[in-house]
Design a protein around this motif. Structure first.
Motif, PDB file in Angstrom:
ATOM      1  N   GLN A 138       0.859  -1.171   0.000  1.00  0.00           N
ATOM      2  CA  GLN A 138       0.000   0.000   0.000  1.00  0.00           C
ATOM      3  C   GLN A 138       0.904   1.232   0.000  1.00  0.00           C
ATOM      4  O   GLN A 138       1.913   1.265   0.710  1.00  0.00           O
ATOM      5  N   ARG A 139       0.594   2.243  -0.814  1.00  0.00           N
ATOM      6  CA  ARG A 139       1.501   3.371  -0.972  1.00  0.00           C
ATOM      7  C   ARG A 139       1.832   4.041   0.357  1.00  0.00           C
ATOM      8  O   ARG A 139       2.972   4.455   0.592  1.00  0.00           O
ATOM      9  N   GLU A 140       0.860   4.143   1.235  1.00  0.00           N
ATOM     10  CA  GLU A 140       1.104   4.749   2.544  1.00  0.00           C
ATOM     11  C   GLU A 140       2.155   3.967   3.317  1.00  0.00           C
ATOM     12  O   GLU A 140       3.018   4.549   3.988  1.00  0.00           O
ATOM     13  N   VAL A 141       2.097   2.635   3.226  1.00  0.00           N
ATOM     14  CA  VAL A 141       3.089   1.796   3.891  1.00  0.00           C
ATOM     15  C   VAL A 141       4.447   1.958   3.217  1.00  0.00           C
ATOM     16  O   VAL A 141       5.482   2.075   3.888  1.00  0.00           O
ATOM     17  N   ALA A 142       4.464   1.967   1.887  1.00  0.00           N
ATOM     18  CA  ALA A 142       5.712   2.142   1.151  1.00  0.00           C
ATOM     19  C   ALA A 142       6.376   3.470   1.495  1.00  0.00           C
ATOM     20  O   ALA A 142       7.603   3.555   1.618  1.00  0.00           O
ATOM     21  N   ASP A 143       5.572   4.517   1.658  1.00  0.00           N
ATOM     22  CA  ASP A 143       6.115   5.827   2.035  1.00  0.00           C
ATOM     23  C   ASP A 143       6.785   5.760   3.397  1.00  0.00           C
ATOM     24  O   ASP A 143       7.843   6.367   3.605  1.00  0.00           O
ATOM     25  N   ARG A 144       6.184   5.026   4.327  1.00  0.00           N
ATOM     26  CA  ARG A 144       6.792   4.889   5.651  1.00  0.00           C
ATOM     27  C   ARG A 144       8.070   4.061   5.583  1.00  0.00           C
ATOM     28  O   ARG A 144       9.057   4.373   6.250  1.00  0.00           O
ATOM     29  N   VAL A 145       8.034   3.011   4.778  1.00  0.00           N
ATOM     30  CA  VAL A 145       9.191   2.125   4.660  1.00  0.00           C
ATOM     31  C   VAL A 145      10.409   2.878   4.115  1.00  0.00           C
ATOM     32  O   VAL A 145      11.541   2.656   4.574  1.00  0.00           O
ATOM     33  N   THR A 146      10.198   3.770   3.167  1.00  0.00           N
ATOM     34  CA  THR A 146      11.313   4.455   2.498  1.00  0.00           C
ATOM     35  C   THR A 146      11.562   5.861   3.030  1.00  0.00           C
ATOM     36  O   THR A 146      12.427   6.566   2.514  1.00  0.00           O
ATOM     37  N   ALA A 147      10.825   6.294   4.057  1.00  0.00           N
ATOM     38  CA  ALA A 147      10.915   7.670   4.542  1.00  0.00           C
ATOM     39  C   ALA A 147      12.291   7.975   5.135  1.00  0.00           C
ATOM     40  O   ALA A 147      12.777   7.274   6.014  1.00  0.00           O
ATOM     41  N   ALA A 148      12.897   9.049   4.660  1.00  0.00           N
ATOM     42  CA  ALA A 148      14.184   9.495   5.186  1.00  0.00           C
ATOM     43  C   ALA A 148      13.956  10.449   6.357  1.00  0.00           C
ATOM     44  O   ALA A 148      12.827  10.862   6.644  1.00  0.00           O
ATOM     45  N   ALA A 149      15.025  10.799   7.030  1.00  0.00           N
ATOM     46  CA  ALA A 149      14.931  11.742   8.137  1.00  0.00           C
ATOM     47  C   ALA A 149      14.319  13.053   7.655  1.00  0.00           C
ATOM     48  O   ALA A 149      14.574  13.501   6.532  1.00  0.00           O
ATOM     49  N   ASP A 150      13.499  13.657   8.493  1.00  0.00           N
ATOM     50  CA  ASP A 150      12.763  14.907   8.234  1.00  0.00           C
ATOM     51  C   ASP A 150      11.460  14.694   7.482  1.00  0.00           C
ATOM     52  O   ASP A 150      10.705  15.638   7.270  1.00  0.00           O
ATOM     53  N   SER A 151      11.183  13.464   7.053  1.00  0.00           N
ATOM     54  CA  SER A 151       9.907  13.182   6.401  1.00  0.00           C
ATOM     55  C   SER A 151       8.838  12.955   7.461  1.00  0.00           C
ATOM     56  O   SER A 151       9.067  12.279   8.466  1.00  0.00           O
ATOM     57  N   LEU A 152       7.653  13.523   7.236  1.00  0.00           N
ATOM     58  CA  LEU A 152       6.555  13.331   8.178  1.00  0.00           C
ATOM     59  C   LEU A 152       6.090  11.873   8.211  1.00  0.00           C
ATOM     60  O   LEU A 152       5.442  11.445   9.158  1.00  0.00           O
ATOM     61  N   ALA A 153       6.400  11.116   7.152  1.00  0.00           N
ATOM     62  CA  ALA A 153       6.006   9.706   7.098  1.00  0.00           C
ATOM     63  C   ALA A 153       6.945   8.816   7.912  1.00  0.00           C
ATOM     64  O   ALA A 153       6.662   7.640   8.127  1.00  0.00           O
ATOM     65  N   ARG A 154       8.038   9.373   8.383  1.00  0.00           N
ATOM     66  CA  ARG A 154       9.050   8.564   9.073  1.00  0.00           C
ATOM     67  C   ARG A 154       8.554   8.100  10.439  1.00  0.00           C
ATOM     68  O   ARG A 154       7.936   8.863  11.192  1.00  0.00           O
ATOM     69  N   GLY A 155       8.847   6.846  10.738  1.00  0.00           N
ATOM     70  CA  GLY A 155       8.473   6.271  12.019  1.00  0.00           C
ATOM     71  C   GLY A 155       9.487   5.221  12.435  1.00  0.00           C
ATOM     72  O   GLY A 155      10.543   5.071  11.809  1.00  0.00           O
ATOM     73  N   TYR A 156       9.158   4.490  13.473  1.00  0.00           N
ATOM     74  CA  TYR A 156      10.059   3.452  13.999  1.00  0.00           C
ATOM     75  C   TYR A 156      10.522   2.500  12.899  1.00  0.00           C
ATOM     76  O   TYR A 156      11.716   2.224  12.754  1.00  0.00           O
TER      77      TYR A 156
END
Length: 277
Positions: A138-156
């Motif tokens: 799912q694109r939302e999951v992919a965004d979290r998986v690839t999120a770099a530092a400073d991205s709002l999608a970034r998580g654990y």
């Protein structure tokens, strides 16, 4: 009357079968399967990708949990000696054991939306025998998986992926490529598994405890999250004089938030907590 892929999809498994041959072509081109390798396909479904993978000559280990789909797959590929079906839950599968006698494999999967992150985490945990993963998420999951530092999608989990994989977004896939048609856009990502963690860290277990604590309340600063961390981390922080001192030693401003920290900074923080203990 519903088409067959829609009729056989099960909501409890989060199934959306890929039916667009153009998308299949793009995934196969990205994977470029070779005759001398082993490939794990998780959730082959009705075999749209499986057929092309088998045709490549690679040894295909298909992991399918749906007992209604397994007989169909076994029947369709019964004449192909390079196709092997494993009826199992991917969340409970020992992939390193499943691919034997091969010592390593690549993974291709259209992961169910409801457990995609959980399966990816299990794959990373078994990274000693997995070289690369090409996954549709799912694109939302992919965004979290690839999120770099400073991205709002970034998580654990973004930090976990950064630590153990080189992540690359390949392309988006329209909902119309699936049956039944989902309400979300999908994204194909490629993750190349690193030989070792991409950080100089003294204690990997502590690192992930600290990262999890840091993301516990995303709107709070890293200082406040550390002050509210679980007891084991609190004890270590007390030995070092408190969260403020540790952040200062790690050269991390106390008012920053977790999503702004790069992997290297998390490692510096975890190492600073251990200093003198």
């Amino acid at each position: 009357m519903e088409d067959q892929p829609t009729r056989f999809a099960k909501r409890r498994f989060g199934q959306n079968f890929l039916v667009d041959n153009h998308v299949v072509d793009r995934i196969i081109a990205a994977v470029n399967p070779q005759p001398d390798e082993t490939i794990i396909e998780i959730g082959p479904g009705r075999g749209a990708l499986t057929k092309r993978l088998v045709q490549s000559g690679a040894r295909i280990m298909a992991i399918e949990f749906d007992r209604d789909l397994a007989p169909r797959l076994r029947d369709e590929f019964r004449d192909h000696s390079n196709f092997h079906l494993v009826e199992a839950d991917a969340l409970a599968t020992d992939f390193c054991e499943a691919i034997q006698p091969a010592s390593s494999a690549r993974v291709v999967a259209n992961l169910p939306y409801n457990i995609g992150t959980a399966i990816l985490q299990r794959l990373i945990e078994q990274g000693k025998c997995i070289r690369e993963m090409t996954l549709m998420l799912q694109r939302e999951v992919a965004d979290r998986v690839t999120a770099a530092a400073d991205s709002l999608a970034r998580g654990y989990f973004s930090v976990v992926v950064e630590a153990y994989c080189e992540a690359e977004t390949l392309f988006d896939v329209s909902p119309r490529a699936f049956r039944p048609v989902p309400k979300v856009v999908s994204t194909v990502v490629r993750l190349r598994v690193r030989e070792k963690i991409a950080a100089d860290v003294k204690d990997e277990s502590l690192l992930w405890q600290v990262v999890r604590a840091g993301f516990a309340h995303p709107r709070k600063t890293i200082l406040n999250n550390l002050r509210e961390a679980p007891e084991p981390i609190q004890e270590l922080l007390k030995k070092r004089g408190g969260a403020s001192i540790v952040l200062c030693d790690a050269a991390i401003p106390a008012l920053r938030r977790a999503e702004t920290l790069a992997l290297e900074e998390w490692a510096l923080l975890a190492n600073a907590i251990l200093e003198g203990s």
